[in-house]
Design a protein around this motif. Sequence first.
Motif, PDB file in Angstrom:
ATOM      1  N   GLU A   1       1.054   3.854  -6.342  1.00 38.19           N
ATOM      2  CA  GLU A   1       0.526   4.001  -7.805  1.00 38.19           C
ATOM      3  C   GLU A   1       1.791   4.178  -8.636  1.00 38.19           C
ATOM      4  OE1 GLU A   1      -2.624   5.701 -10.692  1.00 38.19           O
ATOM      5  OE2 GLU A   1      -2.854   6.086  -8.399  1.00 38.19           O
ATOM      6  N   GLY A   2       1.906   3.360  -9.640  1.00 46.37           N
ATOM      7  CA  GLY A   2       3.036   3.278 -10.748  1.00 46.37           C
ATOM      8  C   GLY A   2       4.426   2.953 -10.282  1.00 46.37           C
ATOM      9  N   TYR A   3       4.641   2.355  -9.234  1.00 48.12           N
ATOM     10  CA  TYR A   3       5.812   1.918  -8.505  1.00 48.12           C
ATOM     11  C   TYR A   3       5.933   0.394  -7.923  1.00 48.12           C
ATOM     12  CZ  TYR A   3       6.914   6.980  -8.861  1.00 48.12           C
ATOM     13  OH  TYR A   3       7.177   8.136  -9.504  1.00 48.12           O
ATOM     14  N   THR A   4       7.000  -0.216  -8.108  1.00 49.45           N
ATOM     15  CA  THR A   4       6.836  -1.420  -7.191  1.00 49.45           C
ATOM     16  C   THR A   4       7.805  -1.334  -6.018  1.00 49.45           C
ATOM     17  OG1 THR A   4       6.792  -2.618  -9.504  1.00 49.45           O
ATOM     18  CG2 THR A   4       7.615  -3.825  -7.488  1.00 49.45           C
ATOM     19  N   VAL A   5       7.264  -1.459  -4.812  1.00 52.94           N
ATOM     20  CA  VAL A   5       7.952  -1.267  -3.646  1.00 52.94           C
ATOM     21  C   VAL A   5       8.791  -2.526  -3.264  1.00 52.94           C
ATOM     22  CG1 VAL A   5       7.907  -0.841  -1.201  1.00 52.94           C
ATOM     23  CG2 VAL A   5       6.507   0.293  -2.783  1.00 52.94           C
ATOM     24  N   LEU A   6      10.278  -2.455  -3.077  1.00 52.33           N
ATOM     25  CA  LEU A   6      11.039  -3.759  -3.099  1.00 52.33           C
ATOM     26  C   LEU A   6      10.599  -4.161  -1.429  1.00 52.33           C
ATOM     27  CD1 LEU A   6      14.158  -2.722  -4.697  1.00 52.33           C
ATOM     28  CD2 LEU A   6      12.168  -3.663  -5.952  1.00 52.33           C
ATOM     29  N   ASN A   7      10.863  -5.460  -1.226  1.00 54.71           N
ATOM     30  CA  ASN A   7      10.901  -6.007  -0.113  1.00 54.71           C
ATOM     31  C   ASN A   7      12.340  -5.942   0.403  1.00 54.71           C
ATOM     32  OD1 ASN A   7      12.233  -8.384  -1.150  1.00 54.71           O
ATOM     33  ND2 ASN A   7      10.109  -9.229  -1.526  1.00 54.71           N
ATOM     34  N   VAL A   8      12.713  -6.473   1.774  1.00 53.94           N
ATOM     35  CA  VAL A   8      13.953  -6.276   2.275  1.00 53.94           C
ATOM     36  C   VAL A   8      14.724  -7.094   1.495  1.00 53.94           C
ATOM     37  CG1 VAL A   8      15.188  -6.958   4.179  1.00 53.94           C
ATOM     38  CG2 VAL A   8      12.877  -5.926   4.750  1.00 53.94           C
ATOM     39  N   GLY A   9      14.573  -8.376   1.193  1.00 47.64           N
ATOM     40  CA  GLY A   9      15.376  -9.388   0.283  1.00 47.64           C
ATOM     41  C   GLY A   9      15.769  -8.592  -0.919  1.00 47.64           C
ATOM     42  N   GLN A  10      14.559  -8.077  -1.768  1.00 43.92           N
ATOM     43  CA  GLN A  10      15.166  -7.575  -3.036  1.00 43.92           C
ATOM     44  C   GLN A  10      15.988  -6.355  -2.857  1.00 43.92           C
ATOM     45  OE1 GLN A  10      11.038  -7.038  -4.062  1.00 43.92           O
ATOM     46  NE2 GLN A  10      10.843  -8.901  -5.590  1.00 43.92           N
ATOM     47  N   ALA A  11      15.701  -5.319  -1.809  1.00 40.59           N
ATOM     48  CA  ALA A  11      16.766  -4.394  -1.680  1.00 40.59           C
ATOM     49  C   ALA A  11      18.020  -4.572  -1.377  1.00 40.59           C
ATOM     50  CB  ALA A  11      15.908  -3.479  -0.653  1.00 40.59           C
ATOM     51  N   SER A  12      18.107  -5.728  -0.514  1.00 49.43           N
ATOM     52  CA  SER A  12      19.390  -5.990  -0.147  1.00 49.43           C
ATOM     53  C   SER A  12      20.344  -6.423  -1.137  1.00 49.43           C
ATOM     54  CB  SER A  12      19.389  -7.061   1.041  1.00 49.43           C
ATOM     55  OG  SER A  12      18.359  -6.997   2.133  1.00 49.43           O
ATOM     56  N   LEU A  13      19.821  -6.894  -2.189  1.00 46.80           N
ATOM     57  CA  LEU A  13      20.684  -7.397  -3.198  1.00 46.80           C
ATOM     58  C   LEU A  13      21.143  -6.170  -4.101  1.00 46.80           C
ATOM     59  CD1 LEU A  13      18.345 -10.222  -4.664  1.00 46.80           C
ATOM     60  CD2 LEU A  13      20.524 -10.533  -3.424  1.00 46.80           C
ATOM     61  N   ARG A  14      20.418  -4.958  -3.914  1.00 44.41           N
ATOM     62  CA  ARG A  14      20.793  -3.742  -4.431  1.00 44.41           C
ATOM     63  C   ARG A  14      21.395  -2.844  -3.824  1.00 44.41           C
ATOM     64  NH1 ARG A  14      16.471  -2.694  -9.349  1.00 44.41           N
ATOM     65  NH2 ARG A  14      18.327  -1.258  -9.830  1.00 44.41           N
ATOM     66  N   SER A  15      21.976  -3.259  -2.527  1.00 49.93           N
ATOM     67  CA  SER A  15      22.241  -2.183  -1.515  1.00 49.93           C
ATOM     68  C   SER A  15      23.324  -1.134  -2.023  1.00 49.93           C
ATOM     69  CB  SER A  15      22.822  -3.169  -0.341  1.00 49.93           C
ATOM     70  OG  SER A  15      23.886  -3.772  -0.703  1.00 49.93           O
ATOM     71  N   GLN A  16      24.211  -1.546  -2.905  1.00 53.06           N
ATOM     72  CA  GLN A  16      25.194  -0.791  -3.334  1.00 53.06           C
ATOM     73  C   GLN A  16      24.676   0.631  -4.229  1.00 53.06           C
ATOM     74  OE1 GLN A  16      28.400  -0.786  -2.307  1.00 53.06           O
ATOM     75  NE2 GLN A  16      28.430   1.368  -3.387  1.00 53.06           N
ATOM     76  N   GLU A  17      23.869   0.013  -4.958  1.00 44.67           N
ATOM     77  CA  GLU A  17      22.920   1.040  -5.887  1.00 44.67           C
ATOM     78  C   GLU A  17      22.147   2.120  -4.882  1.00 44.67           C
ATOM     79  OE1 GLU A  17      21.043  -0.459  -9.407  1.00 44.67           O
ATOM     80  OE2 GLU A  17      21.484  -2.161  -8.455  1.00 44.67           O
ATOM     81  N   ILE A  18      21.802   1.527  -3.741  1.00 40.72           N
ATOM     82  CA  ILE A  18      20.933   2.364  -2.799  1.00 40.72           C
ATOM     83  C   ILE A  18      21.614   3.112  -2.139  1.00 40.72           C
ATOM     84  CG2 ILE A  18      19.494   2.212  -0.704  1.00 40.72           C
ATOM     85  CD1 ILE A  18      18.472  -0.432  -1.737  1.00 40.72           C
ATOM     86  N   THR A  19      23.006   2.864  -1.991  1.00 45.40           N
ATOM     87  CA  THR A  19      23.769   3.594  -1.193  1.00 45.40           C
ATOM     88  C   THR A  19      24.508   4.619  -2.112  1.00 45.40           C
ATOM     89  OG1 THR A  19      24.725   1.985   0.309  1.00 45.40           O
ATOM     90  CG2 THR A  19      26.073   3.720   0.034  1.00 45.40           C
ATOM     91  N   ASP A  20      24.563   4.380  -3.329  1.00 43.57           N
ATOM     92  CA  ASP A  20      25.234   5.516  -4.221  1.00 43.57           C
ATOM     93  C   ASP A  20      24.203   6.328  -4.664  1.00 43.57           C
ATOM     94  OD1 ASP A  20      27.670   4.111  -4.069  1.00 43.57           O
ATOM     95  OD2 ASP A  20      27.243   2.906  -5.952  1.00 43.57           O
TER      96      ASP A  20
END
Length: 546
Positions: free
Chosen positions: A207-226
């Motif tokens: 609730e209150g969050y948008t869970v990213l799918n694999v494709g969406q998360a892959s596009l932001r992999s560097q931000e996730i790592t950081d």
Amino acid sequence: MSTPLSGPGSAPGTPGRGPVRSGLPRSSRTARNHAPITATGLAVKVILLGLVAGIAIWAAFPLIEAEYWIGLALLLGTTAGLFYLYLTPRHIPAKYLIPGTLFLIVFQIFPVLYTASTSFTNFGDGHRGDKRDAIVAIQSASVTQVPGSTEYALSIATTGDAATGPLVFLVTDPATGEVSVGDADGLRPLDADAATVAPGGRVTAAEGYTVLNVGQASLRSQEITDLVVPTDDGALRSSGLSRAYEGKAVRAYERACDCIRDSESGRTWTADETVGAFVSPDGERLAQGWKVNVGFDNFQRVLTNPAISEPFFSTLVWNFAFAIGSTGFTFLLGMAIALALHSPRMRGTNWYRVLLILPYAMPSFAMLLAWRDMFNTDFGLINNMFGLGVDWFGQPWSARIAVILVQLWLGYPYMFLVATGALQAIPRELTEATSVDGASPWQSFRSVTLPLLLVALSPLLIASFAFNFNNFNAIYMTTEGGPFPADNTTAGATDLLVTYSYRLAFGAQGAEYGLAAAVSIFIFAIVATVSAISFRRTRQLEEVYS
């Protein structure tokens, strides 16, 4: 028979008792001075005061959260003063003066004071927060996975747009099944009924969050790592897109020595409050520091550090040349056209004037972009029309000539308009009198027309100089400050001080807000000094020709 007056200003029948007073009772005079409030006026007053109250309440919560009690007291006092002022029938002049004064403080005085205060700090990349923030960042950045580190099922989510919104970690504790949400501020539990957990512990909805799918998360992999989420025992970092681990910080803060110690290498970096950073004995600084007051260090760097002072002074010289050239050339051209169309022998002057002010009617930013393309070396209109092969923006002097020409085209209509108005205000009898005395047209212009024009237009010329001295758009939208020398990508050949300070503050090499603010103070001082001297000369000119 009436009673004679016994002195000037005496009321009838009251000898020697001062000025005549109205026969109306005081209540009548008050009613006459204060007209009744209409329903529309009352509604407008209620709406505006309600807006003031709403803004005050909205601004109070951040001040309370930050425990900024002086600011809160100032906010409450200002709000109470505004309510008193507009709910009482007295203080009529203040009702009109206060709004303008408040806007002046908010939009002029406060930004200047904030810029001045920033110029005495090291505020910039690596020095944005306080010391506590720096310690947390250093420890979090050194987190590594060690044997026995707890692993969590991980889902990547955001509170905004999937492509640009701020990222958060949704993790599930393998031992308790508790779901938590984490970001750079830390880890906090999520209500059990606010998340949907799939077998294996991965959160599929919250609730209150948008869970990213694999494709969406892959596009932001560097931000996730950081992304590092501080915890009580270390920090959470991602291991791929579906797992996270709680690692241990290799570098930890020790209060006893006020230092950062690396548990693997044994090196220490001691806090240096004068520079706002942790410094090792050999002079190495950790990248993450904190904001401190550095006194006049930024001003000293501008004046004495060769890496900064040389581009600063060369930019200052060109800045004066650009401002004077832009103002002078546009004034001369605009005045010349105004004089030509002012002649009684000219026909169709209204049509000429409409055509000549077209550049002034166009959006300046669009025209700047168009001129940039016209000066293009390969397909630009200017090179193709005249058969040239000039790399206008590739060489320092050709780029400077180009921006002056662009300013001439954009600025002469304004000078033409104001010069036309000033010429029409000069009585023709003066110039006709010089002709009768045998003066040539040039002598008449130099002795009569030009001085009177300068008296009328000097304040506008001073304002135009100040505007061109800080004409950010003219440079940034045509040359972007270039061309740049090979050894310095911060200050270009066509940079003004305002574009130079912008690049210092937001450049790709790292933001230095404190240094940029110091340059801004220099700009303010220069323009204020030139304007003050020019206005003084203008007053002297007015006294001579008044």
